[in-house]
Design a protein around this motif. Structure first.
Motif, short mmCIF file in Angstrom:
data_model
loop_
_atom_site.label_atom_id
_atom_site.label_comp_id
_atom_site.label_asym_id
_atom_site.label_seq_id
_atom_site.Cartn_x
_atom_site.Cartn_y
_atom_site.Cartn_z
N TRP A 1 0.88 -1.37 -0.05
CA TRP A 1 -0.04 0.08 0.02
C TRP A 1 0.71 1.17 -0.11
O TRP A 1 1.99 1.22 0.52
CB TRP A 1 -0.84 0.06 1.23
CG TRP A 1 -2.00 -0.96 1.15
CD1 TRP A 1 -2.08 -2.18 1.24
CD2 TRP A 1 -3.43 -0.37 1.20
NE1 TRP A 1 -3.46 -2.64 1.32
CE2 TRP A 1 -4.43 -1.56 1.28
CE3 TRP A 1 -3.98 0.85 1.32
CZ2 TRP A 1 -5.72 -1.34 1.29
CZ3 TRP A 1 -5.56 0.80 1.23
CH2 TRP A 1 -6.10 -0.20 1.42
N HIS B 1 -8.68 -2.44 5.82
CA HIS B 1 -8.05 -3.46 4.78
C HIS B 1 -6.43 -3.11 4.83
O HIS B 1 -5.78 -3.89 3.85
CB HIS B 1 -8.60 -3.11 3.41
CG HIS B 1 -10.12 -3.52 3.25
ND1 HIS B 1 -10.39 -4.86 3.09
CD2 HIS B 1 -11.11 -2.93 3.46
CE1 HIS B 1 -11.62 -5.05 3.25
NE2 HIS B 1 -12.13 -3.74 3.27
N ALA C 1 -8.53 8.22 -0.83
CA ALA C 1 -8.09 7.02 -1.34
C ALA C 1 -8.21 6.93 -3.10
O ALA C 1 -9.17 7.68 -3.77
CB ALA C 1 -9.07 5.68 -0.87
N ALA D 1 -7.94 1.35 -3.86
CA ALA D 1 -8.48 1.17 -2.42
C ALA D 1 -9.83 1.08 -2.25
O ALA D 1 -10.29 0.33 -1.32
CB ALA D 1 -7.79 2.31 -1.57
N LEU D 2 -10.71 1.77 -3.14
CA LEU D 2 -12.18 2.04 -2.76
C LEU D 2 -12.65 0.61 -3.19
O LEU D 2 -13.69 0.21 -2.67
CB LEU D 2 -12.58 3.03 -3.76
CG LEU D 2 -12.25 4.58 -3.16
CD1 LEU D 2 -13.04 5.44 -4.42
CD2 LEU D 2 -12.97 4.80 -1.88
N PRO E 1 -3.20 0.05 -4.06
CA PRO E 1 -4.13 1.02 -3.13
C PRO E 1 -3.19 2.05 -2.59
O PRO E 1 -2.31 1.95 -2.16
CB PRO E 1 -4.79 0.17 -2.09
CG PRO E 1 -3.68 -1.02 -2.05
CD PRO E 1 -3.10 -1.40 -3.38
N VAL F 1 -11.99 1.85 4.76
CA VAL F 1 -10.71 1.55 3.86
C VAL F 1 -9.66 1.10 4.82
O VAL F 1 -8.80 -0.02 4.53
CB VAL F 1 -10.24 2.89 3.18
CG1 VAL F 1 -8.77 2.52 2.65
CG2 VAL F 1 -11.26 3.07 1.87
N ALA G 1 -12.20 -1.82 -0.69
CA ALA G 1 -13.11 -1.78 0.37
C ALA G 1 -14.56 -1.87 0.04
O ALA G 1 -15.39 -1.97 0.94
CB ALA G 1 -12.74 -0.34 0.88
N TYR H 1 -3.94 5.25 0.16
CA TYR H 1 -4.47 5.95 1.25
C TYR H 1 -3.77 7.04 1.81
O TYR H 1 -2.76 6.80 2.54
CB TYR H 1 -4.95 4.98 2.05
CG TYR H 1 -6.05 5.31 3.22
CD1 TYR H 1 -7.36 5.74 2.88
CD2 TYR H 1 -5.67 5.69 4.60
CE1 TYR H 1 -8.40 6.28 3.77
CE2 TYR H 1 -6.59 6.05 5.50
CZ TYR H 1 -8.02 6.43 5.07
OH TYR H 1 -8.85 6.92 5.90
#
Length: 554
Positions: A130, A218, A173, A177-178, A160, A215, A181, A162
């Motif tokens: 991430w 995760h 995000a 990432a969305l 992703p 989010v 989630a 964030y």
């Protein structure tokens, strides 16, 4: 590069560091010392005597003290200014350490600038599953609008992303990432949170307060070794800034246990006053165990952090009346009123200090109402319950803090950071109760000073400057923002020393440099009482001492 004292010698001799268990007193002379007495009044001294074995101050005064300790180690401060070790009454230690290892977006001047920083970070961290960042603030951008996934997706679309807003009350995000989630057009806003959407109802990528968890749940958690590394980075950073004690605002069980392990291993180089997070499922077990009163004051556990509302910049602060610049919104109650009552009751009944995050005037009123209802009148003063931030308070609610003996735990730098948008959010009338330090001090309230790092920089001298001048570091606005709320330098220094200690039931052991208190002190590069107030923020720490031991040298 910042180094610990064991690696370098500054004003003092190296032999001091190698004889850490000697019982001989230490006499530090030729200093411009400032501390406080038992009445919180400023005291000046030129000699400080302490015991480097017990870690306690033995005496302070003029040069006549030198002759009273003929067997002592004699050290010269070479004319430097000495202050009590600084206490940050509201920070996030693990968050600071983690922040120092993610993409830095603080100060980005546009959405594109922030995205460019993310792209550079992603390029340098190709193995990261991430891309995490923090510090963006749309209020500082030309558009003043929340960002979207569009530019972020162009920069990073294979993993992703964030990014937390500077106040940690909003997240940004990318589409990856969305998707992870499961956030779509059909997603429902969670209680106390909001998924920002475009005109067609599609998620834009920005999540407010409780929606952030959609989010965040995760993101792979850091293991204990990573947390230890982050804490050590934070400790070094704080000690370099002269901070010898921190009230850690909202700590989960894993982090508290890690603090306990470090304390048992004697690897806590500064004092931590953790507030147990009300969100932690193990809170009832902690409360059942009772208060942990550490005789060394390195880890006193007796408080709980409860989350009332969001933040002003993301329009999450809960207001009595709608936002002036968005009449359809009144902010968010992160903890619903019935739940707030339940948690406060449980915490108060257990004898723990109850510290409620409240930024908006509605959140402050709800917290005050419950303190009035739940705390017996004869226990109010001794309980020292707190409202964290107390940022926007209805003028008629300010006197209730004194009446109910509720301490305002305030962050001076929030005023100078927010001055460019607070008027837009609140309108002129509500500013009368905003960032109202003078109003609190004049009624006898003791302000627990802090920075809210890493939301703001962890530099107490920035807070002193903001308190005294009500200006940004470029001396704007002229005369100060809401200048009627300025504090004197002594009042401001108290808020980061003895008054912050009072907010943790520790005023008899730290924050004063009075005889019998811990020998926590700093040497700085200038006398803050003789320089122009506009220069306060430029002050630099040259040495930091905790328990009579030097733990940092520049």
């Amino acid at each position: 590069m910042l180094r610990f004292a064991s690696l370098a010698c500054a004003l003092f001799t190296c032999s001091l560091f190698t004889n850490s268990v000697s019982a001989a007193p230490v006499v530090l002379s030729d200093i411009k010392g400032y501390g406080f007495d038992t009445e919180r009044q400023l005291q000046q001294f030129s000699v400080l005597v302490f015991d480097d074995a017990s870690g306690k101050v033995l005496a302070r005064g003029d040069t006549s003290l030198v002759q009273q300790y003929p067997q002592a180690k004699q050290l010269s401060g070479k004319g430097k200014t000495v202050l009590p070790g600084l206490i940050d009454g509201h920070g996030h230690v693990l968050g600071l350490g983690q922040y120092l290892a993610v993409a830095e977006l603080r100060g980005s001047d546009s959405e594109q600038d922030a995205v460019n920083r993310v792209a550079q970070f992603a390029k340098a961290n190709k193995d990261a599953p991430w891309i995490i960042g923090r510090g963006w603030n749309q209020v500082l951008w030309p558009t003043k609008q929340f960002p979207t996934t569009a530019l972020l997706d162009e920069a990073v679309n294979d993993k992703p992303v964030y990014l937390e807003r500077v106040d940690a009350h909003a997240g940004w995000a990318n589409s990856k990432a969305l998707a992870l989630a499961g956030i779509t057009k059909d997603s429902i806003d969670p209680p106390g949170g909001e998924i920002i959407r475009d005109s067609k109802g599609n998620p834009t990528g920005v999540l407010i307060d409780n929606a952030m968890a959609l989010v965040e749940q995760h993101i792979p958690p850091a293991d204990e070794n990573a947390q230890r590394r982050a804490l050590n980075v934070a400790f070094s950073h704080l000690l370099a800034l002269g901070i010898t004690s921190v009230h850690d605002a909202g700590v989960d069980t894993d982090t508290v246990k890690l603090f306990q392990q470090l304390a048992a291993e004697q690897k806590l180089p500064l004092r931590i006053y953790p507030m147990l997070s009300a969100r932690d499922p193990q809170l009832p077990e902690w409360l059942a165990k009772g208060i942990v009163d550490d005789p060394t004051d390195f880890l006193d556990i007796r408080s709980v952090k409860i989350y009332g509302d969001g933040a002003l910049g993301s329009r999450g602060a809960a207001l009595i009346e709608p936002y002036s610049d968005q009449p359809s919104q009144k902010g968010l109650l992160v903890t619903q009123p019935d739940k707030l009552t339940q948690i406060m009751q449980m915490t108060i009944d257990a004898g723990f200090q109850t510290n409620v995050h409240a930024i908006g005037d509605l959140a402050n009123r709800l917290a005050l109402d419950r303190f009035e209802q739940l705390v017996p009148e004869d226990k109010r003063a001794a309980s020292r319950h707190r409202i964290e931030h107390a940022q926007i308070v209805s003028p008629k609610d300010i006197p209730r803090f004194a009446k109910l003996h509720v301490l305002p735990a305030m962050q001076a730098v929030h005023a100078t950071s927010d001055k460019n948008m607070a008027g837009d959010r609140l309108g002129v009338a509500r500013l009368r109760g905003a960032y109202a330090w003078r109003s609190f001090v004049d009624q006898g309230s003791i302000i627990v000073g802090g920075s809210d790092f890493p939301v703001e920089l962890a530099n107490v001298f920035h807070g002193l400057h903001a308190s005294v001048t009500r200006q940004s570091q470029d001396n704007q606005p002229e005369g100060g923002w809401l200048p009627e709320q300025k504090l004197s330098l002594t009042e401001a220094l108290r808020s980061f020393t003895v008054d912050a200690a009072y907010g943790a039931f520790q005023e008899n052991s730290m924050g004063t440099l009075a005889p019998g208190s811990w020998a926590d002190f700093i040497l700085i590069d200038r006398d803050i009482y003789t320089i122009p107030p506009q220069q306060l923020w430029q002050t630099e720490v040259e040495q930091t001492w905790v328990n009579g031991k030097q733990v940092f040298t520049k």
